[in-house]
Write an enzyme that holds these catalytic residues in place. Structure first.
Site, mmCIF file in Angstrom:
data_model
loop_
_atom_site.group_PDB
_atom_site.id
_atom_site.type_symbol
_atom_site.label_atom_id
_atom_site.label_comp_id
_atom_site.label_asym_id
_atom_site.label_seq_id
_atom_site.Cartn_x
_atom_site.Cartn_y
_atom_site.Cartn_z
ATOM 1 N N TYR A 55 0.830 -1.220 0.000
ATOM 2 C CA TYR A 55 0.000 0.000 0.000
ATOM 3 C C TYR A 55 0.863 1.268 0.000
ATOM 4 C CZ TYR A 55 -3.967 -3.044 0.382
ATOM 5 O OH TYR A 55 -4.900 -4.017 0.107
ATOM 6 N N HIS A 113 -14.644 1.303 -0.606
ATOM 7 C CA HIS A 113 -13.569 0.382 -0.220
ATOM 8 C C HIS A 113 -12.406 1.088 0.466
ATOM 9 C CE1 HIS A 113 -14.983 -2.846 -3.330
ATOM 10 N NE2 HIS A 113 -15.739 -2.788 -2.269
ATOM 11 N N CYS A 121 -7.027 3.251 12.864
ATOM 12 C CA CYS A 121 -6.679 2.591 14.127
ATOM 13 C C CYS A 121 -7.465 1.284 14.197
ATOM 14 C CB CYS A 121 -7.045 3.495 15.304
ATOM 15 S SG CYS A 121 -7.031 2.620 16.884
ATOM 16 N N THR A 181 -15.981 -1.643 -14.071
ATOM 17 C CA THR A 181 -15.880 -2.664 -13.015
ATOM 18 C C THR A 181 -16.268 -4.025 -13.569
ATOM 19 O OG1 THR A 181 -16.739 -3.404 -10.865
ATOM 20 C CG2 THR A 181 -18.127 -1.864 -12.092
ATOM 21 N N SER A 182 -15.521 -5.051 -13.133
ATOM 22 C CA SER A 182 -15.759 -6.396 -13.661
ATOM 23 C C SER A 182 -16.987 -7.037 -13.021
ATOM 24 C CB SER A 182 -14.537 -7.276 -13.391
ATOM 25 O OG SER A 182 -14.286 -7.328 -11.998
ATOM 26 N N ASN A 206 -18.026 -0.066 -20.096
ATOM 27 C CA ASN A 206 -16.871 -0.889 -19.709
ATOM 28 C C ASN A 206 -16.078 -1.266 -20.964
ATOM 29 O OD1 ASN A 206 -15.593 -2.097 -17.399
ATOM 30 N ND2 ASN A 206 -16.207 -4.111 -18.131
ATOM 31 N N GLU A 208 -15.408 -4.250 -21.854
ATOM 32 C CA GLU A 208 -16.109 -5.381 -22.479
ATOM 33 C C GLU A 208 -17.335 -5.707 -21.634
ATOM 34 O OE1 GLU A 208 -12.634 -7.480 -21.805
ATOM 35 O OE2 GLU A 208 -13.184 -7.497 -19.702
#
Ligand code: NAD
Length: 234
Positions: A55, A113, A121, A181-182, A206, A208
């Protein structure tokens, strides 16, 4: 105004043309790591140093002066402003942990997310802004004990942020747009169904087609198809 209450869901695909790699396009690996190792509480307990390093790299990328919101992020921010000015309602729910929507000027954003530029914390759940590297030696001030801090990222198996607000908005929406987004990560993958069952028109933008059940779909790179679709709505 054809649609009054619009909810947009975005995923990693909208940031791909800004230079941030998606997840599923790389054989289910996120920047060469298995999600079990870098995106679960168990992975963090097993190897905190690896998770911090992962991260820290993603967070550092956000400070790269070359990284910029692309035409899709900018078009969404512009559309939100125009739509609200006409009295419409608008909510952007993003699964992304980058800050490109905020930098583009989007205002009503739920980062379901979490965000790379925040840390949390583990005891109180309180988060704070954090732009530098995080290590196991960085201790928490808020709970007055020596708790090591963690990235403020919702890992697999954890509850996304502001789910009640997301579901309320989806149930009131008359248009739901899913971008980049899948549709494999729940609960976000179920948003199309909630919106459709509540009477919204549903659209997928998207690279696809995915397995989601959308009433309408346009396919290609987000920086091209998102501005084109939004200009038809205004
Ligand atoms: P995903 O990687 O599973 O799917 C990306 C989707 O975007 C695919 O369907 C792909 O076809 C499409 N796509 C790729 N390039 C595109 C482009 N240029 N234009 C339009 N579409 C394009 O992503 P997801 O569904 O968001 O799920 C991955 C999870 O991993 C998310 O929960 C997210 O938190 C995390 N993640 C975030 C970032 C980020 O913050 N930018 C990046 C990688 C992963």
């Amino acid at each position: 105004m054809r649609f009054h209450h619009i909810v947009v869901l975005t995923g990693a695909g909208i940031s791909a043309e800004s230079g941030i790699k998606t997840f599923r396009d790389h054989n289910g690996l996120w920047e060469n790591h298995r999600i079990e190792d870098v995106a679960t509480p168990e992975g963090f307990a097993r190897d905190p140093a690896l998770v911090h390093q992962f991260y820290n790299q993603r967070r550092a990328q956000l400070l790269d002066p070359k990284l910029k919101p692309n035409a899709a992020h900018l078009a969404l921010a512009r559309f939100e402003q125009q739509h609200k000015a006409k009295g419409g309602r608008f909510l952007l729910i993003s699964q992304n942990v980058d800050n490109l929507h905020q930098r583009a000027g989007s205002e009503s954003v739920i980062a379901m997310h979490g965000q790379l530029q925040k840390i949390k914390c583990p005891v109180t759940g309180k988060n704070q802004s954090w732009l530098k590297d995080l290590t196991a030696a960085d201790l928490c001030h808020c709970c007055k004990t020596a708790q090591p801090l963690r990235p403020d990222i919702v890992w697999f198996g954890e509850m996304p942020y502001q789910m009640d607000e997301c579901v309320d908005a989806l149930m009131q929406a008359d248009l739901f747009i899913s971008i980049g987004t899948s549709g494999q990560v729940y609960p976000a993958a179920g948003f199309v169904q909630i919106a459709a069952e509540s009477g919204a028109h549903t659209v997928e933008l998207n690279m696809e087609p995915t397995r989601g059940d959308f009433a309408e779909g346009y396919y290609g790179p987000a920086a091209k198809i998102v501005p084109a679709y939004l200009s038809k709505l205004s």
